[in-house]
Write an enzyme that holds these catalytic residues in place. Structure first.
Site, PDB file in Angstrom:
ATOM      1  N   ASP A 205       0.577  -0.980  -0.130  1.00  0.00           N
ATOM      2  CA  ASP A 205      -0.177  -0.062   0.089  1.00  0.00           C
ATOM      3  C   ASP A 205       0.931   1.152   0.092  1.00  0.00           C
ATOM      4  O   ASP A 205       2.154   1.213   0.416  1.00  0.00           O
ATOM      5  CB  ASP A 205      -0.753  -0.057   1.201  1.00  0.00           C
ATOM      6  CG  ASP A 205      -0.153  -0.037   2.416  1.00  0.00           C
ATOM      7  OD1 ASP A 205       0.819  -0.864   2.604  1.00  0.00           O
ATOM      8  OD2 ASP A 205      -0.457   0.772   3.338  1.00  0.00           O
ATOM      9  N   GLU A 206       0.181   2.222  -0.270  1.00  0.00           N
ATOM     10  CA  GLU A 206       0.980   3.668  -0.202  1.00  0.00           C
ATOM     11  C   GLU A 206       2.343   3.672  -0.840  1.00  0.00           C
ATOM     12  O   GLU A 206       3.155   4.070   0.136  1.00  0.00           O
ATOM     13  CB  GLU A 206       0.693   4.329   1.367  1.00  0.00           C
ATOM     14  CG  GLU A 206      -0.561   4.349   1.240  1.00  0.00           C
ATOM     15  CD  GLU A 206      -0.926   4.792   2.785  1.00  0.00           C
ATOM     16  OE1 GLU A 206      -1.917   5.752   3.378  1.00  0.00           O
ATOM     17  OE2 GLU A 206      -0.318   4.476   3.828  1.00  0.00           O
TER      18      GLU A 206
END
Length: 571
Positions: free
Chosen positions: A234-235
């Site tokens: 993620d991210e």
């Protein structure tokens, strides 16, 4: 017959007799082995037992097995998978994983021993454990270990504690973004996507993938019975901004999505090849930006399931279902969701906003209940109740786990019943040792009787009163403002006649707060390692109590000066 022949014949007879005796000995019938049953402790005694204060890096006896009559919900398929352990069958089970974010305030092993039975009683059937630097990495990866990292023996004990409490352990290992705990070290600084930022890995560096494979292997080799592995992803901040990425984009029509998927393909393929018995999970936020065609073309949907995470109390069901539909069309066979029971309001949150998290779970419950009727080609597999301890490796601590246990309990009940009605409210309060739970005010009535309840009560007092009471004392008292201002203290003068009037109030408040915070420190030290205790006190207590301490110190020193003239400022 000569004497020599007689002696030789006698020797042959003796050897023959010895041989016959040995044959009879080894062919004798063996008595059956007697295996003594180990008496199990009652689960109630195990749960309510006091915490054992012991070193977390020493070898400890494993906890007792639970009673045999406990229901087993997960079946185990008997076929072997290329030499791997038997695969568990979760096809008829909806998982509820409690996230343990260990990149901050990682508890001692003794607290896991106390809290795992409670998690099971509350309805959880799994743990999503994000070790980061608390894992006992070895060899080339030893530099990643925290000074308080768990030992290999600790990991075995954690897994055993989870097993006897019917909690499936899912390790979470970041493989692309949120790699700060790796890329902060000089040894791996060269693998950053952007040299100045430790967040994301450079997917083009020849050493990046071997490093990730090494990390995954060390973690999974110590989790042989785990059915899932979560690869994070993620991210991935700043992806495409490094020089290597810019060169790649110039040669690939600027397709940033393809860059992301190409790297994820490599990670997924490695895991499928080396650990075919492990089902793979990944956070979904980077996939939200990609087209159905690009996801289908990558082939990752055959081996990994997206974990759709939304922590907002205002979860938009229509938009959420649009994402689910997209992942169904992309070919994913199953999908997971992720809510939050703590650590998702503000980065420095001290007290858990229970009402916010309950609303989030009520929305997720609505989505979950409609899955079978609305989505026939993608199976809802479970939900991870995240409990973030830090927003990233460098941020301050969010709410401590003991402070968030009531929120976790209520959120699990909402997932079970949908509505937190009066009956469920009373049952939950009773299980935690409270008289009542008030979601609207984020408070519980009573002292609590769950592991860490003392910390819950003391932190509540500090959150509610410390800052306010110190301000009221120092700014709300006219005599302190008028005869013991910052100017008085700076120039070391004051009137004892007036100072003695607020002496009792000032010194009593200081004594009471010192006593309370010392009690909290003692409780924290029973659960947490020294660095966590120091950080939490420094961030949440000292900014306010230090001010009071300074005023008291000045008061005691200036009172002894017996009303001497004002000290002149040095030029």
């Amino acid at each position: 017959m000569t004497p020599q022949r007689k002696i030789h014949l006698l020797r042959l007879v003796v050897l023959f007799i010895l041989a016959v005796a040995l044959i009879k000995y080894f062919r004798r019938p063996r008595p059956p082995q007697v295996i003594q049953a180990v008496k199990a402790h009652k689960s109630e005694e195990f749960f309510w037992g006091a915490a054992k204060a012991s070193s977390e890096n020493e070898n400890r006896d494993l906890p007792p097995e639970p009673p045999k009559e406990e229901k087993v919900e997960v079946s185990v398929k008997t076929q072997q998978n290329g030499g791997q352990l038997p695969r568990k069958d979760f096809s008829n089970v909806q998982m509820k994983l409690v996230h343990l974010d260990l990149k901050g305030a990682a508890p001692k092993l003794s607290y896991f021993e106390q809290i795992f039975p409670l998690l099971s009683k509350l309805g959880a059937n799994g743990l999503l454990i994000e070790y980061e630097d608390m894992f006992p990495f070895t060899g080339e990866l030893e530099v990643l270990r925290s000074p308080h990292a768990y030992s290999e023996s600790d990991i075995k004990n954690i897994l055993h504690l989870a097993e006897i409490n019917k909690l499936e352990v899912v390790p979470l290992v970041q493989t692309f973004g949120h790699m700060e705990f790796v890329l902060k070290h000089d040894k791996f600084r060269g693998l950053r996507e952007m040299e100045q930022y430790p967040n994301s890995l450079n997917p083009h560096n020849a050493d990046s993938l071997p490093l990730v494979k090494m990390i995954l292997s060390q973690v999974l080799d110590q989790h042989p019975t785990s059915s899932w592995i979560h690869i994070g992803a993620d991210e991935v901040y700043h992806l495409g901004e490094g020089q290597d990425s810019k060169a790649w984009l110039n040669s690939n029509k600027g397709d940033l999505g393809k860059m992301f998927l190409t790297y994820i393909q490599e990670v997924v393929a490695f895991l499928h090849s080396k650990y075919p018995d492990k089902q793979q999970l990944m956070w979904d936020d980077m996939l939200r930006k990609l087209s159905v065609a690009s996801i289908q073309g990558s082939g990752i949907s055959q081996h990994v399931s997206p974990v759709l995470w939304i922590y907002s109390p205002h979860l938009n069901i229509e938009q959420t279902e649009t994402l689910i539909s997209k992942y169904q069309e992309s070919g994913f066979k199953s999908i997971w969701f992720a809510s939050a029971f703590k650590g998702a309001s503000t980065a420095d949150q001290m007290w858990t906003p229970m009402s916010l998290h309950v609303k989030n779970h009520q929305q997720w419950k609505t989505v979950i209940d409609s899955m079978k009727s609305k989505f026939t080609r993608i199976r809802y597999a479970g939900i991870a109740l995240t409990g973030w301890q830090r927003y990233d490796h460098y941020s301050v601590l969010c709410e401590l786990l003991p402070v968030s246990i009531p929120s976790l309990a209520v959120c699990l009940e909402v997932l079970q019943h949908g509505d937190f009605n009066e009956k469920v409210r009373k049952e939950t309060a009773s299980l935690l040792g409270f008289k009542a739970i008030d979601i609207e005010t984020n408070t519980c009535d009573g002292n609590g009787a769950f592991p860490g309840a003392e910390i819950y009560s003391l932190v509540q007092k500090i959150h509610k009163d410390l800052k306010q009471k110190v301000q009221e004392l120092l700014e709300g008292d006219e005599e302190i403002r008028g005869w013991f201002s910052r100017y008085h203290r700076k120039h070391r003068f004051g009137n004892p006649h007036k100072m003695e009037k607020f002496s009792s109030k000032l010194l009593k408040a200081h004594e009471e707060w010192e006593s309370l915070t010392q009690s909290l420190r003692t409780q924290l030290e029973s659960i947490y390692f020294p660095d966590t205790v120091e950080e939490w006190m420094e961030e949440n207590v000292n900014p306010h109590l230090d001010l009071l301490r300074e005023v008291v110190r000045d008061f005691q020193e200036i009172l002894k000066l017996n009303a001497q003239p004002k000290a002149q400022s040095k030029k």
